[in-house]
Motif scaffolding. Structure first.
Motif, PDB file in Angstrom:
ATOM      1  N   VAL A   1       8.927   5.247-108.414  1.00 50.67           N
ATOM      2  CA  VAL A   1       9.915   4.407-107.697  1.00 50.67           C
ATOM      3  C   VAL A   1       9.591   2.696-107.923  1.00 50.67           C
ATOM      4  N   PRO A   2      10.446   2.057-108.351  1.00 50.58           N
ATOM      5  CA  PRO A   2      10.071   0.589-108.677  1.00 50.58           C
ATOM      6  C   PRO A   2      10.199  -0.128-107.152  1.00 50.58           C
ATOM      7  N   SER A   3       9.368  -1.372-107.390  1.00 48.20           N
ATOM      8  CA  SER A   3       8.905  -1.882-106.055  1.00 48.20           C
ATOM      9  C   SER A   3      10.158  -2.741-105.357  1.00 48.20           C
ATOM     10  N   ASP A   4      11.464  -2.914-106.240  1.00 47.36           N
ATOM     11  CA  ASP A   4      12.385  -3.715-105.743  1.00 47.36           C
ATOM     12  C   ASP A   4      13.640  -2.605-105.228  1.00 47.36           C
ATOM     13  N   ALA A   5      13.062  -1.095-105.011  1.00 47.47           N
ATOM     14  CA  ALA A   5      13.967  -0.081-104.708  1.00 47.47           C
ATOM     15  C   ALA A   5      14.612  -0.571-103.254  1.00 47.47           C
ATOM     16  N   ARG A   6      15.563  -0.411-103.006  1.00 46.01           N
ATOM     17  CA  ARG A   6      16.604  -0.528-101.530  1.00 46.01           C
ATOM     18  C   ARG A   6      17.533   0.566-101.362  1.00 46.01           C
ATOM     19  N   ASP A   7      17.800   0.500 -99.920  1.00 48.32           N
ATOM     20  CA  ASP A   7      18.461   1.620 -99.559  1.00 48.32           C
ATOM     21  C   ASP A   7      17.932   2.826 -99.789  1.00 48.32           C
ATOM     22  N   VAL A   8      16.876   3.095 -99.271  1.00 53.80           N
ATOM     23  CA  VAL A   8      16.237   4.354 -99.832  1.00 53.80           C
ATOM     24  C   VAL A   8      16.374   5.451 -98.837  1.00 53.80           C
ATOM     25  N   ASP A   9      16.775   6.749 -99.273  1.00 46.08           N
ATOM     26  CA  ASP A   9      16.846   7.722 -98.452  1.00 46.08           C
ATOM     27  C   ASP A   9      16.020   8.991 -99.100  1.00 46.08           C
ATOM     28  N   VAL A  10      15.184   9.544 -97.999  1.00 40.44           N
ATOM     29  CA  VAL A  10      14.280  10.681 -98.411  1.00 40.44           C
ATOM     30  C   VAL A  10      14.750  11.682 -97.501  1.00 40.44           C
ATOM     31  N   ARG A  11      14.931  12.909 -97.973  1.00 39.72           N
ATOM     32  CA  ARG A  11      15.175  13.956 -97.167  1.00 39.72           C
ATOM     33  C   ARG A  11      14.165  15.293 -97.544  1.00 39.72           C
ATOM     34  N   LEU A  12      13.440  16.042 -96.639  1.00 43.37           N
ATOM     35  CA  LEU A  12      12.662  17.078 -97.132  1.00 43.37           C
ATOM     36  C   LEU A  12      12.727  18.234 -96.389  1.00 43.37           C
ATOM     37  N   ASP A  13      12.525  19.292 -96.794  1.00 36.57           N
ATOM     38  CA  ASP A  13      12.414  20.586 -95.926  1.00 36.57           C
ATOM     39  C   ASP A  13      10.638  20.733 -95.908  1.00 36.57           C
ATOM     40  N   THR A  14      10.510  21.054 -94.455  1.00 39.32           N
ATOM     41  CA  THR A  14       8.858  21.141 -94.230  1.00 39.32           C
ATOM     42  C   THR A  14       8.224  22.384 -94.575  1.00 39.32           C
ATOM     43  N   GLN A  15       9.032  23.381 -94.749  1.00 41.02           N
ATOM     44  CA  GLN A  15       8.551  24.769 -94.986  1.00 41.02           C
ATOM     45  C   GLN A  15       8.950  25.522 -96.289  1.00 41.02           C
ATOM     46  N   GLU A  16       9.969  24.940 -97.010  1.00 44.00           N
ATOM     47  CA  GLU A  16      10.383  25.472 -98.343  1.00 44.00           C
ATOM     48  C   GLU A  16      10.415  24.144 -99.005  1.00 44.00           C
TER      49      GLU A  16
ATOM     50  N   PHE B   1      18.026   6.030-104.379  1.00 46.12           N
ATOM     51  CA  PHE B   1      17.866   4.491-103.916  1.00 46.12           C
ATOM     52  C   PHE B   1      18.625   3.768-105.042  1.00 46.12           C
ATOM     53  N   THR B   2      18.850   2.385-104.655  1.00 40.53           N
ATOM     54  CA  THR B   2      19.207   1.346-105.670  1.00 40.53           C
ATOM     55  C   THR B   2      18.160   0.526-106.013  1.00 40.53           C
ATOM     56  N   SER B   3      18.281   0.014-107.432  1.00 45.16           N
ATOM     57  CA  SER B   3      17.433  -0.803-107.929  1.00 45.16           C
ATOM     58  C   SER B   3      17.895  -1.606-108.960  1.00 45.16           C
ATOM     59  N   GLU B   4      17.536  -2.924-108.997  1.00 42.80           N
ATOM     60  CA  GLU B   4      17.753  -3.844-110.040  1.00 42.80           C
ATOM     61  C   GLU B   4      17.230  -3.583-111.305  1.00 42.80           C
ATOM     62  N   THR B   5      15.917  -3.070-111.441  1.00 46.58           N
ATOM     63  CA  THR B   5      15.083  -2.858-112.356  1.00 46.58           C
ATOM     64  C   THR B   5      15.145  -1.574-112.964  1.00 46.58           C
ATOM     65  N   GLY B   6      15.418  -0.419-111.826  1.00 50.25           N
ATOM     66  CA  GLY B   6      15.333   1.134-112.314  1.00 50.25           C
ATOM     67  C   GLY B   6      13.908   1.364-112.669  1.00 50.25           C
ATOM     68  N   PRO B   7      13.656   2.732-112.435  1.00 45.74           N
ATOM     69  CA  PRO B   7      12.176   3.083-112.366  1.00 45.74           C
ATOM     70  C   PRO B   7      11.772   2.997-113.981  1.00 45.74           C
ATOM     71  N   ASP B   8      10.466   2.759-114.103  1.00 43.32           N
ATOM     72  CA  ASP B   8       9.724   2.926-115.230  1.00 43.32           C
ATOM     73  C   ASP B   8       9.633   4.523-115.914  1.00 43.32           C
ATOM     74  N   LEU B   9      10.498   4.937-116.533  1.00 43.67           N
ATOM     75  CA  LEU B   9      10.584   6.433-117.144  1.00 43.67           C
ATOM     76  C   LEU B   9       9.783   6.478-118.380  1.00 43.67           C
ATOM     77  N   ALA B  10       8.786   5.589-118.498  1.00 44.15           N
ATOM     78  CA  ALA B  10       8.226   5.612-120.089  1.00 44.15           C
ATOM     79  C   ALA B  10       7.177   7.180-119.952  1.00 44.15           C
ATOM     80  N   ALA B  11       6.760   7.281-118.850  1.00 41.28           N
ATOM     81  CA  ALA B  11       5.819   8.698-118.734  1.00 41.28           C
ATOM     82  C   ALA B  11       6.572   9.932-118.568  1.00 41.28           C
ATOM     83  N   CYS B  12       7.862   9.620-118.355  1.00 39.25           N
ATOM     84  CA  CYS B  12       8.700  10.855-117.939  1.00 39.25           C
ATOM     85  C   CYS B  12       9.266  11.664-119.174  1.00 39.25           C
TER      86      CYS B  12
END
Length: 187
Positions: free
Chosen positions: A86-101, A108-119
């Motif tokens: 996740v890039p350092s310029d990420a804004r409006d970040v929403d995280v949602r998770l299930d704690t049991q499953e 998020f939004t980002s001007e630069t976007g994530p670095d996907l080179a290793a993906c």
């Protein structure tokens, strides 16, 4: 006889057995009512504490910026860390998770976007999101997805970056540098 002794004897003499039974019954009912209120109050307090501490199975947090959210797996708030991609310029970040499953979504939004080179590219949508999505943009893509080694797929949808745990495990995450083989998302 003094006045105190006379008053005590007069009170006892005027107290009939019926009056004493009524008093004992009232006292017993009072104790029972107090016990119910106390137990209910404790239960309510425990429920309130659980709610404040996040006892709900599916939890959600919003962060205005990436800097407002935990950013490493070492954080004391580890459930809410943002993946390293996740890039350092990420804004409006929403995280949602299930704690049991298995179930996690991130957007998020980002001007630069994530670095996907290793993906690495993922074949198909792997059964779609494991968690019924509420913060992800719609419609979610079913192709062109990548995995960055953390057990989730990543895509850009209408200028918003999205990541989610899929129904089927992401294959090959062990092969991605820094990949944890889904250990953070699956039991």
């Amino acid at each position: 006889m003094n006045d105190t002794t006379s008053a005590t004897i007069a009170t006892r003499a005027s107290s009939s057995p019926t009056t004493r039974r009524r008093g004992a019954l009232a006292a017993g009912l009072g104790v029972a009512a107090l016990a119910v209120v106390t137990l209910t109050g404790c239960s309510g307090t425990v429920d309130a504490a659980k709610s404040a501490l996040g006892a709900e199975q599916v939890q959600q947090r919003h962060f205005d910026t990436a800097a407002d959210a935990p950013s490493t797996a070492d954080s004391t708030d580890v459930a809410w860390f943002l993946p390293s991609w996740v890039p350092s310029d990420a804004r409006d970040v929403d995280v949602r998770l299930d704690t049991q499953e298995p179930g996690y979504e991130l957007s998020f939004t980002s001007e630069t976007g994530p670095d996907l080179a290793a993906c690495v590219p993922v074949d198909g949508d792997l059964g779609g999101p494991a968690l019924d999505p509420t913060t992800l943009p719609e419609p979610l893509p079913t192709s062109g997805l990548v995995s960055c080694g953390d057990g989730r797929v990543v895509a850009e949808v209408d200028g918003r970056w999205a990541s989610w745990t899929t129904v089927d495990a992401v294959p090959g995450d062990d092969a991605v540098p820094g990949g944890d083989g889904n250990a953070t998302l699956r039991h």
